[in-house]
Design an enzyme around this catalytic site. Structure first.
Site, PDB file in Angstrom:
ATOM      1  N   GLY A 248       0.832  -1.214   0.000  1.00 20.85           N
ATOM      2  CA  GLY A 248       0.000   0.000   0.000  1.00 20.85           C
ATOM      3  C   GLY A 248       0.861   1.257   0.000  1.00 20.85           C
ATOM      4  O   GLY A 248       0.567   2.229  -0.707  1.00 20.85           O
ATOM      5  N   ASP A 249       1.929   1.238   0.774  1.00 21.97           N
ATOM      6  CA  ASP A 249       2.824   2.402   0.840  1.00 21.97           C
ATOM      7  C   ASP A 249       3.474   2.638  -0.532  1.00 21.97           C
ATOM      8  O   ASP A 249       3.682   3.780  -0.947  1.00 21.97           O
ATOM      9  CB  ASP A 249       3.926   2.170   1.886  1.00 21.97           C
ATOM     10  CG  ASP A 249       3.373   1.664   3.204  1.00 21.97           C
ATOM     11  OD1 ASP A 249       2.205   1.969   3.494  1.00 21.97           O
ATOM     12  OD2 ASP A 249       4.098   0.970   3.929  1.00 21.97           O
TER      13      ASP A 249
HETATM   14  N1  LIG Z   1      -1.785 -10.393  -4.191  1.00 27.58           N
HETATM   15  C1  LIG Z   1      -1.482  -9.301  -4.911  1.00 27.58           C
HETATM   16  N2  LIG Z   1      -1.282  -9.420  -6.251  1.00 27.58           N
HETATM   17  C2  LIG Z   1      -0.993  -8.333  -7.001  1.00 27.58           C
HETATM   18  N3  LIG Z   1      -0.887  -7.087  -6.502  1.00 27.58           N
HETATM   19  C3  LIG Z   1      -1.084  -6.916  -5.181  1.00 27.58           C
HETATM   20  C4  LIG Z   1      -1.386  -8.004  -4.311  1.00 27.58           C
HETATM   21  N4  LIG Z   1      -1.527  -7.516  -3.040  1.00 27.58           N
HETATM   22  C5  LIG Z   1      -1.319  -6.182  -3.137  1.00 27.58           C
HETATM   23  N5  LIG Z   1      -1.053  -5.813  -4.408  1.00 27.58           N
HETATM   24  C6  LIG Z   1      -0.788  -4.463  -4.920  1.00 27.58           C
HETATM   25  O1  LIG Z   1      -0.559  -3.567  -3.857  1.00 27.58           O
HETATM   26  C7  LIG Z   1      -1.592  -2.562  -3.806  1.00 27.58           C
HETATM   27  C8  LIG Z   1      -1.956  -2.258  -2.368  1.00 27.58           C
HETATM   28  O2  LIG Z   1      -2.335  -3.451  -1.727  1.00 27.58           O
HETATM   29  P1  LIG Z   1      -3.477  -3.519  -0.613  1.00 27.58           P
HETATM   30  O3  LIG Z   1      -3.314  -4.824   0.076  1.00 27.58           O
HETATM   31  O4  LIG Z   1      -4.779  -3.225  -1.241  1.00 27.58           O
HETATM   32  O5  LIG Z   1      -3.107  -2.262   0.320  1.00 27.58           O
HETATM   33  P2  LIG Z   1      -2.555  -2.168   1.817  1.00 27.58           P
HETATM   34  O6  LIG Z   1      -1.139  -2.723   1.772  1.00 27.58           O
HETATM   35  O7  LIG Z   1      -2.599  -0.711   2.119  1.00 27.58           O
HETATM   36  O8  LIG Z   1      -3.493  -2.995   2.662  1.00 27.58           O
HETATM   37  C9  LIG Z   1      -2.734  -3.151  -4.639  1.00 27.58           C
HETATM   38  O9  LIG Z   1      -3.511  -2.124  -5.241  1.00 27.58           O
HETATM   39  C10 LIG Z   1      -1.978  -3.943  -5.702  1.00 27.58           C
HETATM   40  O10 LIG Z   1      -1.493  -3.077  -6.700  1.00 27.58           O
HETATM   41  O1  LIG Z   2       1.914   2.010  11.774  1.00 31.90           O
HETATM   42  P1  LIG Z   2       1.249   0.662  11.683  1.00 31.90           P
HETATM   43  O2  LIG Z   2      -0.184   0.737  11.267  1.00 31.90           O
HETATM   44  O3  LIG Z   2       1.461  -0.159  12.924  1.00 31.90           O
HETATM   45  O4  LIG Z   2       1.952  -0.100  10.506  1.00 31.90           O
HETATM   46  C1  LIG Z   2       3.345  -0.272  10.464  1.00 31.90           C
HETATM   47  C2  LIG Z   2       3.680  -1.359   9.509  1.00 31.90           C
HETATM   48  O5  LIG Z   2       3.152  -1.010   8.269  1.00 31.90           O
HETATM   49  C3  LIG Z   2       4.140  -1.115   7.269  1.00 31.90           C
HETATM   50  O6  LIG Z   2       4.554   0.182   6.992  1.00 31.90           O
HETATM   51  C4  LIG Z   2       3.573  -1.814   6.050  1.00 31.90           C
HETATM   52  O7  LIG Z   2       2.370  -1.208   5.631  1.00 31.90           O
HETATM   53  P2  LIG Z   2       1.404  -1.839   4.535  1.00 31.90           P
HETATM   54  O8  LIG Z   2       1.710  -3.311   4.434  1.00 31.90           O
HETATM   55  O9  LIG Z   2       0.004  -1.550   4.993  1.00 31.90           O
HETATM   56  O10 LIG Z   2       1.715  -1.107   3.271  1.00 31.90           O
HETATM   57  C5  LIG Z   2       5.269  -1.908   7.877  1.00 31.90           C
HETATM   58  O11 LIG Z   2       6.509  -1.533   7.347  1.00 31.90           O
HETATM   59  C6  LIG Z   2       5.141  -1.591   9.347  1.00 31.90           C
HETATM   60  O12 LIG Z   2       5.553  -2.657  10.125  1.00 31.90           O
END
Ligand SMILES: Nc1ncnc2c1ncn2[C@@H]1O[C@H](COP(=O)(O)OP(=O)(O)O)[C@@H](O)[C@H]1O
Ligand SMILES: O=P(O)(O)OC[C@H]1O[C@](O)(COP(=O)(O)O)[C@@H](O)[C@@H]1O
Length: 303
Positions: A248-249
Site C-alpha cells: 500500500g505504501d
Molecule cells: N496479491 C497481490 N497481487 C498483485 N498485486 C497486489 C497483491 N496484493 C497487493 N497488491 C498491490 O498492492 C496494492 C496495495 O495493496 P493492498 O493490500 O490493497 O493495500 P494495503 O497494503 O494498504 O493494505 C494493490 O492495489 C496492488 O497493486
Molecule cells: O503504523 P502501523 O499501522 O502499525 O503499521 C506499520 C507497519 O506497516 C508497514 O509500513 C507496512 O504497511 P502496509 O503493508 O500496509 O503497506 C510496515 O513496514 C510496518 O511494520
C-alpha cells in the site's frame, strides 16, 4: 518538496517459518530485517523512483539508529526527532498464512512533540505532506488533527494513508490524496465492503467531502481511482506474492511521485498500482525496473 511523517517507525523483522505451530519451538528458514513504518516506506520507494523526499517522525535507540543509517545510505533525507525510547520491532511471520505483530510504540515526551511541530512549521505552500501509519499510544489522540491543521494553515497539501479514528479525523481536512484499502474504507463508513459498487458508493462520498484524488486498493482484486470527474478501475498484475508488507505504501509513493513528475492522473494511477504489485512480488520494497516491467499489465477502464 515531499515530506513523509512516520510517528511510529518500526524495524520490520520478517521471518519465514515452515509449518508454524503455536506454543512450541519453531525455527526460521529465512529471516530479514527492514526499516519500516508507512511514511518511511513511502520515502524509500520515492527514492527508488528518483524523487526526493524528507522522512520526518520519531526514532529512538539502536533500532531507530538502524533506520536512520539505512535511509541515509540509500539516499533518503531524514529529519527525525530523536527520543530516549526504543523504536519498535514489528514481526512479520510468513508461514502458510501471513501473521503480523506490530508494537504499540515508544513513549514520546511533550518537548519532543514540540520539536516535531517546529519541523512541520518549516514546510512551504504546495509542499506535500504524507501522513501514514499508526501513532504511538503515548501521543495525544488529536495529534494528527493538529498536524493537519498546521498543514492547512501553511497551504501544504495532505496525503493520508492511515486507518481507524485518525482516518475519520483527517478526512475532514480535504486531503489532496487518500489511499484506504477496502477494509479501511469499510471501517470508516461502518459497513463491510464486499464489491466494487459498494466501494465506489463510499468513495464518492469522500470525493463530495473534499478529497481531491482517491485510490481504493483491494489487494489482488484491483484498485479504484476517483476524482470529481469520475471513477476508474485498474486490474492488478498477476504474480507470486513474496512479501505484501509495504504494498500500500508503494502504491502511495508511485502515485504521488508520478503525479508530481507528470501531472498525469492516469499515469500516476497506473504507476501506483504497478508499484504496489511490484512490492508484493518482491522480498523488500519495489525497484523502479520491476515497476516499469509491470506497467503494461495494469489495464485501466472508466466505469
Ligand atoms: N496479491 C497481490 N497481487 C498483485 N498485486 C497486489 C497483491 N496484493 C497487493 N497488491 C498491490 O498492492 C496494492 C496495495 O495493496 P493492498 O493490500 O490493497 O493495500 P494495503 O497494503 O494498504 O493494505 C494493490 O492495489 C496492488 O497493486
Ligand atoms: O503504523 P502501523 O499501522 O502499525 O503499521 C506499520 C507497519 O506497516 C508497514 O509500513 C507496512 O504497511 P502496509 O503493508 O500496509 O503497506 C510496515 O513496514 C510496518 O511494520
Amino acid at each position: 518538496m515531499i515530506y513523509t511523517v512516520t510517528l511510529n517507525p518500526s524495524v520490520d523483522y520478517v521471518v519465514q517459518v515452515d509449518d508454524f505451530q503455536l506454543g512450541t519451538l519453531n525455527r526460521t528458514r529465512r529471516n530479514e530485517v527492514y526499516p519500516g513504518g508507512k511514511g518511511i516506506n513511502v520515502s524509500r520507494v520515492l527514492n527508488r523512483l528518483s524523487i526526493p523526499s524528507t522522512a520526518l517522525g520519531f526514532i529512538g535507540g539502536f533500532t531507530g539508529q538502524y533506520i536512520e543509517t539505512i535511509l541515509q545510505k540509500e539516499g533518503v533525507r531524514t529529519d527525525f526527532v530523536t527520543t530516549d525510547g526504543l523504536t519498535r520491532i514489528n514481526i512479520k511471520l510468513k508461514s502458510e498464512k501471513e501473521t503480523e505483530i506490530n508494537g504499540e510504540g515508544m513513549e514520546i515526551p511533550s518537548e519532543k512533540v514540540d520539536a516535531f511541530f517546529q519541523k512541520i512549521d518549516k514546510l512551504q505552500r504546495d509542499d506535500l505532506l504524507v501522513i501514514a501509519g499508526s501513532a504511538p499510544r503515548s501521543l495525544p489522540k488529536d495529534l494528527y488533527e493538529k498536524v493537519a491543521e498546521l498543514a492547512r494553515k501553511k497551504g501544504v497539501k495532505l496525503v493520508v494513508d492511515v486507518s481507524g479514528s485518525p482516518l475519520s479525523q483527517l478526512v475532514t481536512y480535504s486531503p489532496f490524496f487518500m489511499k484506504p484499502n477496502h477494509h479501511e474504507l469499510g471501517e470508516l463508513f461502518q459497513r463491510e465492503i464486499t464489491n466494487v459498487a459498494e466501494a465506489v458508493h463510499c468513495g464518492q462520498q469522500l470525493i463530495e467531502q473534499g478529497v481531491e484524488h482517491l485510490v481504493i486498493s483491494m489487494a489482488e482484486q484491483g484498485a479504484l481511482y476517483l476524482n470529481r470527474e469520475g471513477v476508474w478501475k485498474a486490474t492488478v498484475p498477476k504474480g507470486t506474492v513474496k512479501n505484501s508488507v509495504g504494498a500500500g505504501d508503494s502504491l502511495v509513493a508511485g502515485f504521488i511521485g508520478t503525479l508530481a513528475k507528470t501531472n498525469d492522473v492516469m499515469a500516476a494511477f497506473r504507476f501506483g498500482v504497478a508499484s504496489g504489485s511490484a512490492t508484493a512480488f518482491s522480498e523488500d520494497l519495489c525497484k523502479r525496473e520491476d515497476v516499469e516491467a509491470l506497467l503494461p499489465e495494469v489495464q485501466i477502464a472508466k466505469l
